[in-house]
Write an enzyme that holds these catalytic residues in place. Structure first.
Site, PDB file in Angstrom:
ATOM      1  N   GLU A 127       3.140 -15.157 -37.157  1.00 30.72           N
ATOM      2  CA  GLU A 127       3.680 -14.152 -38.093  1.00 30.72           C
ATOM      3  C   GLU A 127       4.925 -13.466 -37.517  1.00 30.72           C
ATOM      4  OE1 GLU A 127      -0.035 -12.164 -40.387  1.00 30.72           O
ATOM      5  OE2 GLU A 127      -0.270 -12.459 -38.220  1.00 30.72           O
ATOM      6  N   TYR A 128       4.868 -13.230 -36.208  1.00 32.10           N
ATOM      7  CA  TYR A 128       6.011 -12.601 -35.530  1.00 32.10           C
ATOM      8  C   TYR A 128       7.254 -13.492 -35.659  1.00 32.10           C
ATOM      9  CZ  TYR A 128       8.795 -10.609 -31.696  1.00 32.10           C
ATOM     10  OH  TYR A 128       9.790 -10.052 -30.947  1.00 32.10           O
ATOM     11  N   LEU A 142      12.897   4.969  -0.703  1.00 35.61           N
ATOM     12  CA  LEU A 142      11.742   5.768  -0.289  1.00 35.61           C
ATOM     13  C   LEU A 142      11.466   5.611   1.192  1.00 35.61           C
ATOM     14  CD1 LEU A 142       9.257   4.866  -3.165  1.00 35.61           C
ATOM     15  CD2 LEU A 142      10.428   7.039  -2.826  1.00 35.61           C
ATOM     16  N   GLU A 147       1.125   5.636  -7.872  1.00 29.69           N
ATOM     17  CA  GLU A 147       1.473   4.514  -8.758  1.00 29.69           C
ATOM     18  C   GLU A 147       1.546   3.232  -7.955  1.00 29.69           C
ATOM     19  OE1 GLU A 147       5.408   5.312 -10.132  1.00 29.69           O
ATOM     20  OE2 GLU A 147       4.815   7.167 -11.106  1.00 29.69           O
ATOM     21  N   LYS A 170       3.393   0.083  -6.434  1.00 35.19           N
ATOM     22  CA  LYS A 170       4.768  -0.207  -6.040  1.00 35.19           C
ATOM     23  C   LYS A 170       5.047  -1.668  -6.386  1.00 35.19           C
ATOM     24  CE  LYS A 170       7.952   0.437  -2.194  1.00 35.19           C
ATOM     25  NZ  LYS A 170       8.590  -0.864  -2.244  1.00 35.19           N
ATOM     26  N   ASP A 196       6.749  -5.130  -6.710  1.00 34.08           N
ATOM     27  CA  ASP A 196       7.649  -5.834  -5.800  1.00 34.08           C
ATOM     28  C   ASP A 196       8.654  -6.636  -6.613  1.00 34.08           C
ATOM     29  OD1 ASP A 196       8.760  -6.788  -3.539  1.00 34.08           O
ATOM     30  OD2 ASP A 196       7.107  -8.111  -2.988  1.00 34.08           O
ATOM     31  N   TYR A 242       9.547   3.732 -14.311  1.00 35.48           N
ATOM     32  CA  TYR A 242       8.733   4.739 -13.619  1.00 35.48           C
ATOM     33  C   TYR A 242       9.425   6.067 -13.343  1.00 35.48           C
ATOM     34  CZ  TYR A 242      11.176   2.364  -9.839  1.00 35.48           C
ATOM     35  OH  TYR A 242      12.136   1.781  -9.062  1.00 35.48           O
ATOM     36  N   LYS A 272       3.857  10.352  -5.486  1.00 35.62           N
ATOM     37  CA  LYS A 272       4.871  11.325  -5.873  1.00 35.62           C
ATOM     38  C   LYS A 272       4.210  12.682  -6.110  1.00 35.62           C
ATOM     39  CE  LYS A 272       7.359   7.590  -8.093  1.00 35.62           C
ATOM     40  NZ  LYS A 272       7.765   6.905  -9.322  1.00 35.62           N
ATOM     41  N   LYS A 306       2.814   1.442   2.325  1.00 40.63           N
ATOM     42  CA  LYS A 306       2.985  -0.008   2.365  1.00 40.63           C
ATOM     43  C   LYS A 306       1.679  -0.677   2.781  1.00 40.63           C
ATOM     44  CE  LYS A 306       6.633  -1.856   2.288  1.00 40.63           C
ATOM     45  NZ  LYS A 306       8.010  -2.086   2.072  1.00 40.63           N
ATOM     46  N   CYS A 343      24.963 -19.809  31.122  1.00 35.82           N
ATOM     47  CA  CYS A 343      24.991 -19.984  29.656  1.00 35.82           C
ATOM     48  C   CYS A 343      24.622 -21.427  29.310  1.00 35.82           C
ATOM     49  CB  CYS A 343      26.386 -19.655  29.136  1.00 35.82           C
ATOM     50  SG  CYS A 343      26.640 -20.130  27.424  1.00 35.82           S
ATOM     51  N   CYS A 381      28.038 -23.189  28.044  1.00 37.30           N
ATOM     52  CA  CYS A 381      29.269 -23.378  28.814  1.00 37.30           C
ATOM     53  C   CYS A 381      29.051 -23.317  30.318  1.00 37.30           C
ATOM     54  CB  CYS A 381      30.324 -22.355  28.399  1.00 37.30           C
ATOM     55  SG  CYS A 381      29.996 -20.715  29.071  1.00 37.30           S
ATOM     56  N   CYS A 431      26.611 -14.088  27.868  1.00 38.43           N
ATOM     57  CA  CYS A 431      27.366 -15.085  28.612  1.00 38.43           C
ATOM     58  C   CYS A 431      28.699 -14.464  28.986  1.00 38.43           C
ATOM     59  CB  CYS A 431      27.576 -16.318  27.738  1.00 38.43           C
ATOM     60  SG  CYS A 431      28.955 -17.330  28.283  1.00 38.43           S
ATOM     61  N   CYS A 437      33.918 -19.880  26.852  1.00 39.22           N
ATOM     62  CA  CYS A 437      32.601 -20.378  26.442  1.00 39.22           C
ATOM     63  C   CYS A 437      32.720 -21.106  25.117  1.00 39.22           C
ATOM     64  CB  CYS A 437      31.601 -19.229  26.320  1.00 39.22           C
ATOM     65  SG  CYS A 437      30.052 -19.738  25.548  1.00 39.22           S
TER      66      CYS A 437
HETATM   67  S1  IVH Z   1      10.116   5.629  -7.130  1.00 39.71           S
HETATM   68  C1  IVH Z   1      13.376   8.410  -5.753  1.00 39.71           C
HETATM   69  N1  IVH Z   1       8.157   4.185  -8.094  1.00 39.71           N
HETATM   70  O1  IVH Z   1      10.410   0.677  -4.395  1.00 39.71           O
HETATM   71  C2  IVH Z   1      12.233   7.580  -6.152  1.00 39.71           C
HETATM   72  N2  IVH Z   1       9.813   3.081  -6.794  1.00 39.71           N
HETATM   73  O2  IVH Z   1      11.078   1.300  -1.517  1.00 39.71           O
HETATM   74  C3  IVH Z   1      12.576   6.175  -6.171  1.00 39.71           C
HETATM   75  N3  IVH Z   1       9.512   0.659  -6.593  1.00 39.71           N
HETATM   76  O3  IVH Z   1      13.872   0.964  -4.590  1.00 39.71           O
HETATM   77  C4  IVH Z   1      11.602   5.150  -6.377  1.00 39.71           C
HETATM   78  N4  IVH Z   1       7.672   0.533  -7.798  1.00 39.71           N
HETATM   79  O4  IVH Z   1      12.758  -0.337  -6.403  1.00 39.71           O
HETATM   80  C5  IVH Z   1       9.278   4.190  -7.361  1.00 39.71           C
HETATM   81  N5  IVH Z   1       6.392   3.014  -9.037  1.00 39.71           N
HETATM   82  C6  IVH Z   1       7.499   3.018  -8.321  1.00 39.71           C
HETATM   83  C7  IVH Z   1       8.043   1.834  -7.765  1.00 39.71           C
HETATM   84  C8  IVH Z   1       9.208   1.910  -6.999  1.00 39.71           C
HETATM   85  C9  IVH Z   1       8.570  -0.145  -7.092  1.00 39.71           C
HETATM   86  C10 IVH Z   1      10.620   0.239  -5.713  1.00 39.71           C
HETATM   87  C11 IVH Z   1      11.973   0.759  -6.079  1.00 39.71           C
HETATM   88  C12 IVH Z   1      12.549   1.371  -4.829  1.00 39.71           C
HETATM   89  C13 IVH Z   1      11.659   0.852  -3.770  1.00 39.71           C
HETATM   90  C14 IVH Z   1      11.567   1.876  -2.662  1.00 39.71           C
END
Ligand code: IVH
Length: 668
Positions: free
Chosen positions: A35-36, A83, A112, A114, A116, A222, A286, A310, A404, A407, A422, A428
């Site tokens: 449908e879309y 960050l 939240e 993060k 990648d 975000y 945050k 991390k 080295c 040389c 060296c 060299c």
């Molecule tokens: S906040 C000033 N929230 O992580 C606040 N960053 O290592 C800026 N990233 O360059 C970032 N998920 O690309 C924020 N939920 C999230 C994120 C996020 C991924 C990335 C972002 C930033 C990097 C920092």
């Protein structure tokens, strides 16, 4: 009749946008794909029949327009900060301690995922997507609007019209799409992407938006960087507003009352991360209260109110098969471990840097050892530790030679340095080779066709000894090499000839003076205006340049004091290599001015015009804002001219670029 068509078109657009929102943001579609597609086809048909109603923000425009030649740059209105990282739970507790000392009101947190991927900034004007840009260095990114528009989870129109909005988010590629893409690439004999993040980055940097459109990219938003027309007090409200406006906001976040709750949530996701259909490399914590953000402020690179937790890096066990040394252009001997190949965090790893002698001794790494490896900063493989319990007696300690390996000159550790170097200098062969390769490289003299292989051949046949010799090569010399035909020889000679006219900063950088990078080379070229003036400068005069500290100044002085270097420079000059900055350079007479270029400027390519302005200390931005001083207008100007007029920015029609710039400089 046409009014009716127009109404139907608008209705279809609204309906399709609504279905996109339900599908990508709410994850709750109410119609079938079939449908879309029908709605989309009807809209496409009407827009084709009635081109007067075409609109760049229509959902049909997501398929991607014509390929471009390159990306313009975008100056970010608000810096896109990065960050600070917290490795481990204790680091999170310490972060809270630091924070609580600075605030006197109660705070809570939003944790939240993060994502990648690749950080992007999206600007909406009057509720419509105006610019999509990469983060770049945080100040200046690339304009990837055409590619961003192809991402279905990015609204082209907001669900609520706001005068201005800039948001930040992460573009990523879902894991299955990444696997599928690599399967297709393998079948087609194309190079594979190492991981979903590289695939997303590669797709967004495609010059042909149709390719980006085919890659199933997504964006989670975000953060709000600029907001006009709404008031909000907490980050949780930011996320709710973003969702209301039509953005895909990652559903996995939690408002936590204290750091222990945050840590609990981090543990949960450390366990569950593999169940998601996209990669995450940690969590972002945050402070929820936005007034506290203001109070806490930022350091040079990152806000104090947020931190990235991390995940521990993935680690694998493997065996060190051998250790070898490479000699860089300044003579540093860098040891590298040759590993039994292992699959680690998305790529196959067969080498790991061992940095220097101390590193090998401290970790007691021996040839034949079983070791644990991981990727530092998620990119560079490194040896974390040795497993001594697995030694069986045949492992060998690595001895650094006192000569080295290339040389045979003496190797020494200089004062306050960890590196062994060296001492062969210009004698060299490895250093000579690496210096010539550097001299010809892109940011240096940019000599096409003079890569590592060619340099090696020229050296092997004794056709060159140093960079000056390049300018005395003949056709006959080149034809004496294996596998070099007349055509490639001619091309190389032309490329060498062309490099004589390079900008002064390229030559300075190309000389490979220790500690003098591209940025310092530009500053030196601008300040001194010629190689002769630079070579004759005292250390005191060198220290007057903004980007030059005592270490760089001493290194430059030493370089020009060396008779062998003087000889090379004399022969470069005799061959006709440019040693002067462009006219007016050194005066910095455009400092503080920002230019935007539109249309083709007579006699100059875009790159040349930009370089000319930068050499005189001016800046070139890609889009017009109130901060622009001049818009320089060439033939067939684009929409930047309209924008400049709208904002009341001075526009100049350029007949002679130099004259125009002189005029701007006089008024500066
Ligand atoms: S906040 C000033 N929230 O992580 C606040 N960053 O290592 C800026 N990233 O360059 C970032 N998920 O690309 C924020 N939920 C999230 C994120 C996020 C991924 C990335 C972002 C930033 C990097 C920092």
């Amino acid at each position: 009749m046409t009014a009716k068509v127009q109404k139907r078109i608008e209705e279809l657009r609204r309906q399709i946008e609504e279905h996109n929102y339900r599908y990508y943001v709410l994850d709750d579609p109410v119609i079938s794909d079939y449908e879309y597609d029908r709605l989309m086809q009807e809209l496409q048909r009407l827009e084709e029949q009635y081109p007067q109603f075409k609109d760049p923000h229509s959902p049909t425009q997501r398929v991607g327009g014509a390929p471009r030649e390159g990306f313009a740059t975008v100056n970010h209105e608000v810096s896109l900060l990065s960050l600070d990282n917290a490795f481990g739970e204790e680091a999170l507790r310490q972060w809270e301690q630091r924070l609580l000392k600075l605030v006197d009101t109660p705070v809570n947190y939003v944790a939240e995922l993060k994502i990648d991927g690749l950080s992007v900034a999206l600007t909406y004007e009057g509720g419509k997507l105006a610019v999509g840009a990469t983060r770049g260095d945080g100040q200046v990114g690339e304009d990837i609007t055409a590619n961003i528009k192809t991402i279905p989870s990015v609204p082209l129109r907001l669900r609520k019209e706001l005068p201005r909005l800039v948001v930040r988010g992460e573009a990523y590629m879902p894991k299955q799409s990444f696997v599928k893409l690599n399967e297709e690439r393998e079948a087609a004999g194309e190079a594979l992407f190492a991981n979903p993040r590289n695939a997303a980055a590669g797709s967004l940097r495609q010059l042909d938006p149709k390719v980006a459109a085919s890659r199933n990219l997504q964006v989670f938003v975000y953060d709000i960087l600029v907001l006009e027309g709404e008031e909000i007090a907490t980050h949780a409200e930011v996320l709710a507003l973003l969702r209301e406006l039509g953005f895909a906001v990652n559903p996995h976040y939690k408002v936590c009352d204290n750091i222990e709750e945050v840590i609990e949530y981090c543990r949960y996701w450390t366990e569950k991360r593999n169940e998601l259909n996209y990669d995450i490399d940690g969590l972002v914590i945050k402070v929820n209260q936005l007034d506290v953000h203001e109070k806490l402020g930022t350091t040079a690179k990152s806000p104090r109110w947020a931190i990235a937790y991390k995940f521990p890096a993935e680690q694998k066990e493997t065996v060190v098969r051998d250790i070898f040394l490479s000699v860089g252009r300044t003579g540093v001997l860098t040891p590298t471990a040759l590993l039994e190949p292992v699959h680690l965090a998305g790529t196959t790893v067969s080498k790991a840097t061992l940095h220097n002698e101390d590193y090998i001794r401290d970790k007691d790494i021996r040839i034949g050892d079983h070791v644990i490896v991981q990727k530092a900063g998620d990119i560079i493989p490194e040896v974390v530790r040795v497993l001594p319990e697995k030694r069986r007696g045949h492992e060998r300690e690595f001895q650094f030679p006192d000569r080295c390996p290339e040389c045979g000159a003496r190797v020494a550790r200089e004062q306050n340095e960890t590196a062994l170097r060296c001492q062969g200098g210009l004698a060299c062969s490895a250093q000579v080779r690496e210096r010539i390769i550097h001299f010809a490289s892109r940011d240096a003299m940019d000599i096409e066709g003079l890569g590592p292989k060619m340099v090696e051949q020229l050296l092997k046949h004794n056709l060159i000894e140093n960079v000056a010799d390049l300018y005395y090569l003949t056709m006959e010399d080149l034809l004496s090499l294996e596998r070099v035909g007349e055509k490639s020889a001619r091309n190389l000679l032309d490329a060498i000839e062309k490099s004589k006219d390079n900008a002064l900063h390229q030559l300075i950088f190309a000389l490979g003076i220790r500690h003098v990078g591209l940025g310092a080379s530009k500053a030196l070229a601008r300040h001194f205006g010629s190689l002769e003036a630079l070579a004759g400068a005292s250390e005191e005069e060198l220290l007057a340049v903004a980007d030059v500290g005592p270490k760089i100044a001493a290194s430059i002085s030493n370089f020009f004091a060396e008779p062998q270097n003087q000889d090379v420079i004399r022969r470069l000059v005799a061959a006709g290599v440019n040693t002067k900055a462009e006219q007016n350079a050194g005066e910095n007479d455009l400092e503080g001015l920002t230019f935007v270029l539109t249309g083709s400027l007579p006699g100059y390519s875009r790159k040349e015009a930009k370089e000319m302005i930068e050499l005189r200390g001016g800046k070139v931005a890609s889009s017009v804002s109130r901060k622009t001083d001049y818009v320089l207008v060439g033939q067939d100007p684009g929409s930047k001219l309209d924008k400049a007029r709208k904002l009341g920015v001075t526009t100049i029609e350029v007949a002679d670029l130099e004259e125009t710039l002189d005029e701007c400089a006089r008024n500066n």
